[in-house]
Motif scaffolding. Structure first.
Motif, PDB file in Angstrom:
ATOM      1  N   GLU A  62       0.834  -1.203   0.000  1.00  5.74           N
ATOM      2  CA  GLU A  62       0.000   0.000   0.000  1.00  5.74           C
ATOM      3  C   GLU A  62       0.870   1.255   0.000  1.00  5.74           C
ATOM      4  N   GLU A  63       1.966   1.233   0.752  1.00  8.72           N
ATOM      5  CA  GLU A  63       2.898   2.369   0.742  1.00  8.72           C
ATOM      6  C   GLU A  63       3.394   2.631  -0.678  1.00  8.72           C
ATOM      7  N   ASN A  64       3.750   1.565  -1.388  1.00 11.60           N
ATOM      8  CA  ASN A  64       4.220   1.706  -2.766  1.00 11.60           C
ATOM      9  C   ASN A  64       3.124   2.252  -3.669  1.00 11.60           C
ATOM     10  N   ARG A  65       1.910   1.757  -3.506  1.00  9.11           N
ATOM     11  CA  ARG A  65       0.789   2.216  -4.338  1.00  9.11           C
ATOM     12  C   ARG A  65       0.555   3.708  -4.153  1.00  9.11           C
ATOM     13  N   VAL A  66       0.532   4.155  -2.908  1.00 11.67           N
ATOM     14  CA  VAL A  66       0.302   5.568  -2.615  1.00 11.67           C
ATOM     15  C   VAL A  66       1.456   6.419  -3.142  1.00 11.67           C
ATOM     16  N   ARG A  67       2.685   5.937  -2.968  1.00 16.46           N
ATOM     17  CA  ARG A  67       3.842   6.683  -3.461  1.00 16.46           C
ATOM     18  C   ARG A  67       3.776   6.861  -4.973  1.00 16.46           C
ATOM     19  N   VAL A  78      -1.528  -2.556  -7.089  1.00 16.75           N
ATOM     20  CA  VAL A  78      -0.191  -3.082  -6.870  1.00 16.75           C
ATOM     21  C   VAL A  78      -0.338  -4.557  -6.541  1.00 16.75           C
ATOM     22  N   ILE A  79       0.504  -5.377  -7.140  1.00 14.73           N
ATOM     23  CA  ILE A  79       0.455  -6.819  -6.921  1.00 14.73           C
ATOM     24  C   ILE A  79       1.676  -7.224  -6.122  1.00 14.73           C
ATOM     25  N   GLY A  80       1.457  -8.058  -5.122  1.00 13.53           N
ATOM     26  CA  GLY A  80       2.543  -8.568  -4.305  1.00 13.53           C
ATOM     27  C   GLY A  80       2.435 -10.073  -4.169  1.00 13.53           C
ATOM     28  N   TYR A  81       3.424 -10.658  -3.521  1.00 10.11           N
ATOM     29  CA  TYR A  81       3.430 -12.099  -3.277  1.00 10.11           C
ATOM     30  C   TYR A  81       3.996 -12.324  -1.890  1.00 10.11           C
ATOM     31  N   TYR A  82       3.282 -13.110  -1.083  1.00 14.50           N
ATOM     32  CA  TYR A  82       3.737 -13.405   0.271  1.00 14.50           C
ATOM     33  C   TYR A  82       3.213 -14.774   0.674  1.00 14.50           C
ATOM     34  N   GLY A  83       4.097 -15.667   1.052  1.00 16.44           N
ATOM     35  CA  GLY A  83       3.708 -16.972   1.596  1.00 16.44           C
ATOM     36  C   GLY A  83       2.762 -17.758   0.716  1.00 16.44           C
ATOM     37  N   ASP A  90      -5.531  -2.354  -3.945  1.00 19.45           N
ATOM     38  CA  ASP A  90      -6.083  -1.239  -4.714  1.00 19.45           C
ATOM     39  C   ASP A  90      -6.819  -0.302  -3.765  1.00 19.45           C
ATOM     40  N   SER A  91      -7.534   0.654  -4.304  1.00 22.27           N
ATOM     41  CA  SER A  91      -8.203   1.648  -3.460  1.00 22.27           C
ATOM     42  C   SER A  91      -9.312   1.043  -2.600  1.00 22.27           C
ATOM     43  N   ALA A  92      -9.814  -0.141  -2.963  1.00 22.26           N
ATOM     44  CA  ALA A  92     -10.877  -0.778  -2.186  1.00 22.26           C
ATOM     45  C   ALA A  92     -10.327  -1.607  -1.029  1.00 22.26           C
ATOM     46  N   GLY A  93      -9.075  -2.074  -1.143  1.00 23.36           N
ATOM     47  CA  GLY A  93      -8.493  -2.895  -0.090  1.00 23.36           C
ATOM     48  C   GLY A  93      -7.526  -3.915  -0.639  1.00 23.36           C
ATOM     49  N   VAL A  94      -7.520  -5.107  -0.027  1.00 21.20           N
ATOM     50  CA  VAL A  94      -6.583  -6.166  -0.383  1.00 21.20           C
ATOM     51  C   VAL A  94      -7.366  -7.439  -0.689  1.00 21.20           C
ATOM     52  N   SER A  95      -7.054  -8.044  -1.835  1.00 19.80           N
ATOM     53  CA  SER A  95      -7.627  -9.338  -2.206  1.00 19.80           C
ATOM     54  C   SER A  95      -6.494 -10.331  -2.350  1.00 19.80           C
ATOM     55  N   LEU A  96      -6.788 -11.617  -2.164  1.00 23.58           N
ATOM     56  CA  LEU A  96      -5.789 -12.675  -2.249  1.00 23.58           C
ATOM     57  C   LEU A  96      -6.166 -13.687  -3.314  1.00 23.58           C
ATOM     58  N   SER A  97      -5.147 -14.353  -3.868  1.00 19.71           N
ATOM     59  CA  SER A  97      -5.364 -15.443  -4.807  1.00 19.71           C
ATOM     60  C   SER A  97      -4.143 -16.355  -4.795  1.00 19.71           C
ATOM     61  N   ARG A 109     -10.475  -4.764   3.776  1.00 18.70           N
ATOM     62  CA  ARG A 109     -11.203  -3.675   3.115  1.00 18.70           C
ATOM     63  C   ARG A 109     -10.937  -2.386   3.871  1.00 18.70           C
ATOM     64  N   ARG A 110     -11.200  -1.270   3.238  1.00 15.78           N
ATOM     65  CA  ARG A 110     -10.936   0.025   3.854  1.00 15.78           C
ATOM     66  C   ARG A 110     -12.074   0.395   4.808  1.00 15.78           C
ATOM     67  N   THR A 111     -11.695   0.971   5.937  1.00 16.55           N
ATOM     68  CA  THR A 111     -12.677   1.509   6.868  1.00 16.55           C
ATOM     69  C   THR A 111     -13.065   2.903   6.373  1.00 16.55           C
ATOM     70  N   HIS A 112     -14.011   3.543   7.036  1.00 16.13           N
ATOM     71  CA  HIS A 112     -14.460   4.874   6.625  1.00 16.13           C
ATOM     72  C   HIS A 112     -13.342   5.909   6.681  1.00 16.13           C
ATOM     73  N   ASP A 113     -12.313   5.661   7.497  1.00 16.80           N
ATOM     74  CA  ASP A 113     -11.201   6.612   7.577  1.00 16.80           C
ATOM     75  C   ASP A 113      -9.981   6.167   6.768  1.00 16.80           C
ATOM     76  N   GLY A 114     -10.129   5.126   5.932  1.00 17.80           N
ATOM     77  CA  GLY A 114      -9.073   4.739   5.009  1.00 17.80           C
ATOM     78  C   GLY A 114      -8.150   3.640   5.485  1.00 17.80           C
ATOM     79  N   ARG A 115      -8.280   3.197   6.718  1.00 20.43           N
ATOM     80  CA  ARG A 115      -7.412   2.124   7.213  1.00 20.43           C
ATOM     81  C   ARG A 115      -7.850   0.785   6.633  1.00 20.43           C
ATOM     82  N   LEU A 116      -6.943  -0.187   6.624  1.00 17.67           N
ATOM     83  CA  LEU A 116      -7.276  -1.529   6.171  1.00 17.67           C
ATOM     84  C   LEU A 116      -7.684  -2.374   7.370  1.00 17.67           C
ATOM     85  N   ALA A 117      -8.775  -3.120   7.242  1.00 18.72           N
ATOM     86  CA  ALA A 117      -9.264  -3.973   8.316  1.00 18.72           C
ATOM     87  C   ALA A 117      -9.960  -5.185   7.708  1.00 18.72           C
TER      88      ALA A 117
END
Length: 134
Positions: A62-67, A78-83, A90-97, A109-117
């Motif tokens: 997310e830091e990279n996306r915003v930058r 932004v696409i990443g890979y972990y474990g 993306d702007s809506a949050g984080v999805s996995l596959s 998903r993003r909360t009303h103040d923009g945090r991920l939860a």
């Protein structure tokens, strides 16, 4: 019934033809930035620090996306890979596959103040009642 079996067999055959993406060997906790290329190859760039969990990796992505957006970039995801999971931030949050082009499920998903939860961590608006047409 035969048509259904034939369609399933064709789908499995075509799925076997897709090139397997090789993920580089790295220590546990490595968070990768993934960049699909025009020629069908995929570049994996390891982030500098090991991450203790998927959520921390998603935060780094997310830091990279915003930058990139602040620098005038047009990339909205932004696409990443972990474990053994691909993370799509993306702007809506984080999805996995499990696969780069596979089905995705919502992780954060993003909360009303923009945090991920996690999706159930915050109150949601109840659905409006449907009106019966008759």
């Amino acid at each position: 019934m035969r048509t259904l079996l034939f369609a399933a067999a064709c789908g499995l055959t075509l799925a076997g033809c897709q090139a397997k993406i090789e993920v580089p060997d790295a220590p546990n906790g490595t968070c990768f930035l993934v960049a699909p290329q025009q020629d069908g190859t995929v570049n994996f760039t390891a982030m500098p620090d090991l991450q203790p969990n998927m959520e921390n990796c998603a935060a780094r992505l997310e830091e990279n996306r915003v930058r990139w957006l602040r620098m005038g970039g047009t990339r909205r995801e932004v696409i990443g890979y972990y474990g053994s999971q691909y993370l799509f931030v993306d702007s809506a949050g984080v999805s996995l596959s499990r696969h780069l082009d596979g089905g995705r499920f919502i992780a954060l998903r993003r909360t009303h103040d923009g945090r991920l939860a996690i999706p159930g961590a915050f109150a949601q608006e109840p659905a409006a009642p449907e009106t019966g047409g008759g």
